[in-house]
Design an enzyme around this catalytic site. Structure first.
Site, PDB file in Angstrom:
ATOM      1  N   ARG A 141       6.898  95.356  89.823  1.00 39.48           N
ATOM      2  CA  ARG A 141       7.403  94.049  89.386  1.00 39.48           C
ATOM      3  C   ARG A 141       8.480  93.527  90.309  1.00 39.48           C
ATOM      4  O   ARG A 141       9.290  94.290  90.836  1.00 39.48           O
ATOM      5  CB  ARG A 141       8.044  94.169  87.987  1.00 39.48           C
ATOM      6  N   SER A 195      11.716 104.735  90.524  1.00 41.39           N
ATOM      7  CA  SER A 195      11.767 105.753  89.458  1.00 41.39           C
ATOM      8  C   SER A 195      11.207 107.099  89.891  1.00 41.39           C
ATOM      9  O   SER A 195      10.312 107.650  89.244  1.00 41.39           O
ATOM     10  CB  SER A 195      11.016 105.252  88.240  1.00 41.39           C
ATOM     11  N   ASP A 202      15.146 104.218  86.952  1.00 43.62           N
ATOM     12  CA  ASP A 202      14.899 103.446  85.712  1.00 43.62           C
ATOM     13  C   ASP A 202      15.716 103.964  84.535  1.00 43.62           C
ATOM     14  O   ASP A 202      16.086 103.203  83.638  1.00 43.62           O
ATOM     15  CB  ASP A 202      13.401 103.448  85.361  1.00 43.62           C
TER      16      ASP A 202
END
Length: 901
Positions: free
Chosen positions: A524, A588, A642
């Site tokens: 994203r 992440s 994350d």
């Protein structure tokens, strides 16, 4: 003339549909906890939860009480793949003084008969399980006990009502103890109603059979009902056979409009006036008497036999069902009728014979009609329970009236098919249902107990005691300390990576920031606008891009070029290509950071395998790729995990949030640690967020004692064998795979899917974690569980679905408990850092497993509370930790940087 006379006995289809609706309402009443006490149709749970599946085997005894004779049986069931069985029986008379005497005499007599049978068959030396068929309404609270509610048929034994008939039989057998070698070795395992026995016998030959019907001396029906509808029994899983005891339908007046003067007269003269009114309109015990009463009245009115009333017509019970059946043999013409009437000293003319035959037809036809209407109600209920538009099913039938009457069966079938055109019904005649059936119920109970034992053994390693969980917490604490100490950090499995995030939001952050989020199969890009002051808010705009498998597992250069291509698309889309915005990069994967904007990849996880990345700085790789594209420039301020983003997002709302937890595809935790405890970073002032990377906990073998053979299978088949062992026991990516391994093992043991491992069950990864969440949802009926399994290509029975649901529950509960034990170690450490007796702290949480699974969050929270009783932990759901969180970290870093300058 007869037609006019018996007009009320002829029932149209509309009337029958109405009877069907009334019976359906009675069934619902009988099943409800509050309505059952006043219901006439008692809907008694039989505690028979499973039909035969063909794998039953062994030798059983059965004794059968309730028909015109006592019977003892020896049944051998063979597991030879042909579902064969062998039955040997002995019949014993039922003396009137026994069936209308007292309880002790009755049970002594049964024990005597059984003993005699065992002697003849040379069985005294064997220990055999016994099934007890007792064809009277009993209230059961388990399979091997039953309290008699009321006698029916010709039985009226004193002192038995409201007592447990199984313990009475056991007592009688105990008295004969000395006769057995070894002493008293008959074990009553199951109390069965003959109707249930009929269903079980037919179910052994036809797996579709789920209704049992008796039409003989008495009448009754049973069927398999969904547990969730049976209020009288705990639990919602699976099905149970319900003995309707439909003979009492109408005892509250519900059928008064259909009962004729003859029905009323017959009832008044019976042993139990006002009771079993439906049975009195249907069963062979009463039909002959009904015919007698009609003939008597017609004769008195001069319509028959020239008005001459013979003694036979005045004598109760003189006309029996066998007479009615014989008179209805139309092929014989009128000869049978003439013969029977002459024997009864009635001297009939031909018209008399025709009229009498017609009376018999109307009476027995009404019986078949009423029986069909009630059966149609049961079939409709079964079909609705299964949510099917059309249903194929089998009804197992027994009883003298059905078997010996020349027209009865044909009439019944025809009417049933008319009333329920959307059910394809096969009627299967039961062979010795009450005897063999009792043995089969016993055999099924035996099989289920043995299977349960195997099943419990398979799941036992997933049940973790409080002691074990405490041990896990203490080991996690030890590993956390190793990761923080300079001399042990290099060899520690829990890496305790410093993130250089040294503060949480204070509300003064503002500006426009870009955030990138890479951590799964999607990537994203976000634009985040943060406002401070009174109108404090966060606005986000984002776009999602897929990462194809060939790029996840290609070269590092290809991966970062793909990422930059996506950023370019987004900047174009938002119209901000010229601005040099500060950027936070959520990455992440385990990184070693030397500052907030430097992150060296320790190793890929979660299915990524891009080459030439491990050991490299991901920020440099991103800057290089931006330079290669040469279209825009960005200020990369922070590389973020994350888990840290999750903590920051919640920290923006609640300053007390100093822990971040991810329980989703992966599993990880971060928390704010005192700088003085972080030996691998210079300085002792303030705090820094530590990314524990706890997924690798146990890679040194410290939790091998709780790893099962299934965990080892999953680990060996994964992309990174021997690594991330704790994560493989607690995260969404692996739970479905653990379940699949257990299901394969249970199928190999013959406990599931009829022992057949389907092609789909052999496929890795077929059992996604979302299926676990769906299957364990409390709102899901087993039918829907079966549908989910069917989507996966697994053709399951109701019993299979229960097992699958239990397996899913055991695996996800253990995951939540292990996760809770790890988290308890962290909150305890925080409490000791602060030097307080009681700690109040908030944990920011994200991840699909935590958010979507019906029980995971609850079990996790309960475990933390149990293992860290001095900490009051609030759990806060994070909204978009990896996007909003990355922007907030960037904003906090900018703020601290400006303050520093």
């Amino acid at each position: 003339q007869v037609d006019r006379y018996l007009y009320h006995m002829r029932l149209s289809d509309d009337v029958l549909l109405d009877v069907m609706a009334r019976f359906q309402a009675e069934m619902v009443k009988g099943l409800g906890r509050d309505t059952n006490p006043t219901a006439t149709v008692k809907m008694l749970p039989s505690f028979v939860r499973s039909l035969p599946d063909g794998s039953e085997k062994g030798e059983f005894l059965a004794v059968d009480v309730g028909g015109s004779q006592f019977r003892a049986h020896q049944v051998k069931v063979f597991d030879d793949g042909k579902q064969s069985s062998q039955l040997e029986s002995e019949f014993y008379p039922t003396p009137k003084e026994v069936i209308q005497g007292n309880g002790a005499e009755l049970f002594d007599y049964i024990a005597d008969c059984l003993l005699d049978f065992m002697e003849t068959k040379n069985l005294k030396h064997k220990k055999l399980p016994l099934g007890f068929t007792f064809s009277f309404p009993c209230k059961q609270s388990k399979l091997e006990e039953g309290v008699l509610l009321a006698w029916t048929k010709h039985f009226k034994v004193r002192g038995v009502q409201d007592t447990d008939v199984v313990s009475s039989l056991r007592k009688a057998l105990q008295k004969h103890k000395a006769s057995f070698v070894p002493a008293g070795d008959v074990d009553v395992l199951a109390l069965v109603n003959d109707t249930v026995g009929t269903m079980m016998t037919c179910g052994y030959d036809d797996q579709r059979c789920e209704v049992g019907l008796i039409i003989g001396t008495g009448t009754n029906a049973c069927y398999m009902e969904e547990m969730r509808h049976i209020d009288l029994v705990e639990g919602d899983e699976g099905r149970m056979c319900i003995n309707t005891e439909w003979g009492a339908f109408g005892d509250d007046g519900a059928l008064d409009d259909l009962r004729t003067e003859f029905d009323r007269e017959l009832d008044l003269g019976s042993l139990n006036p006002g009771k079993q009114l439906f049975e009195k309109m249907i069963s062979s015990l009463y039909l002959g008497e009904l015919v007698r009463l009609i003939l008597l009245k017609m004769t008195k009115e001069g319509l028959l036999f020239n008005g001459k009333v013979s003694t036979a017509l005045l004598t109760k019970g003189k006309i029996e069902m066998k007479h009615v059946s014989a008179m209805e043999k139309y092929k014989e013409g009128l000869s049978n009728t003439k013969e029977i009437l002459t024997e009864l000293n009635l001297f009939p003319s031909e018209e008399d014979c025709i009229a009498v035959q017609h009376v018999c037809t109307i009476v027995s036809f009404r019986s078949a009609n009423l029986c069909a209407a009630a059966l149609a109600a049961i079939l409709t209920r079964l079909r609705e329970n299964k949510k099917l538009l059309r249903m194929r099913t089998t009804v197992g039938i027994d009883g003298g009236l059905y078997k010996t009457h020349p027209q009865y069966a044909k009439r019944l079938h025809k009417v049933v098919r008319r009333l329920v055109p959307n059910c394809d019904v096969r009627f299967l005649l039961s062979v010795s249902g009450s005897g063999k059936g009792a043995a089969l119920v016993t055999a099924v109970a035996y099989r289920l107990a043995a299977q349960r034992k195997q099943f419990d053994a398979a799941l036992a390693p997933f049940l973790l005691s409080l002691e074990t969980l405490r041990e896990v917490k203490n080991k996690m604490r030890t590993e956390l300390e190793y990761g923080l100490k300079r001399e042990t950090q290099a060899s520690a499995t829990v890496k305790m990576l410093p993130t250089y995030v040294c503060g949480t939001p204070d509300g003064t952050e503002k500006g426009k920031f870009l955030a990138l989020d890479l951590g799964g199969t999607n990537f994203r890009v976000l634009l985040v606008k943060i406002r401070s002051g009174r109108r404090r808010s966060v606005q986000m705009y984002n776009k999602i891009f897929a990462i194809p498998l060939e790029i996840m597992q290609g070269t590092g250069e290809e991966l970062f070029d793909h990422i930059v291509q996506c950023i370019a698309d987004f900047l174009e889309y938002m119209g901000i290509k010229g601005a040099r915005l500060p950027l936070g990069f959520t990455f992440s994967f385990p990184c070693r950071q030397a500052s907030i904007d430097k992150g060296t990849l320790v190793g890929w996880t979660k299915g990524f395998k891009a080459t030439d990345c491990e050991g490299e700085d991901v920020v440099d790789m991103l800057r290089e790729a931006i330079r290669r594209r040469n279209e825009f420039d960005l200020d990369i301020v922070a590389v973020v995990n994350d888990t840290v983003g999750t903590m920051m997002t919640c920290g923006y709302e609640d300053p007390n949030c100093e822990i971040g937890l991810i329980a989703g595809t992966g599993s990880n935790v971060c928390y704010m640690e005192d700088m003085k405890n972080i030996e691998i970073v210079e300085g002792n002032e303030g705090k820094m967020c530590i990314n524990t990377e706890w997924g690798a906990f146990g890679d040194n073998g410290c939790i091998d004692n709780i790893r099962t053979k299934y965990d080892k299978e999953v680990d060996e088949g994964s992309l990174n064998p021997g690594k991330q062992r704790y994560e493989k026991m607690t995260s969404g990516m692996y739970l479905g795979e653990i379940v699949r391994q257990i299901l394969i093992d249970l199928t190999k043991q013959g406990l599931l899917f009829r022992g057949q491992i389907s092609e789909s069950l052999r496929k890795r990864g077929i059992f996604e974690t979302k299926f676990l969440s769906q299957i364990e949802s409390d709102r899901l009926a087993l039918l829907q569980v079966r549908r989910i399994l069917q989507q996966l290509g697994l053709d399951s029975t109701c019993e299979d679905s229960i097992i699958v649901k239990e397996v899913c529950g055991a695996v996800s509960k253990r995951a939540a408990q292990l996760c809770g034990a790890g988290l308890a170690a962290i909150v305890e450490k925080k409490r000791e850092n602060r030097g307080v007796d009681r700690l109040q702290i908030t944990v920011g949480v994200d991840g699909t497993l935590y958010k979507l699974h019906p029980h995971f969050s609850r079990v996790l929270q309960e475990t933390v509370k149990e293992l860290a009783p001095q900490c009051d932990v609030t759990f806060m759901l994070s909204e978009d930790g990896s996007g909003k969180g990355a922007a907030l970290i960037t904003a906090v870093a900018k703020r601290l940087h400006n303050v520093g300058q």
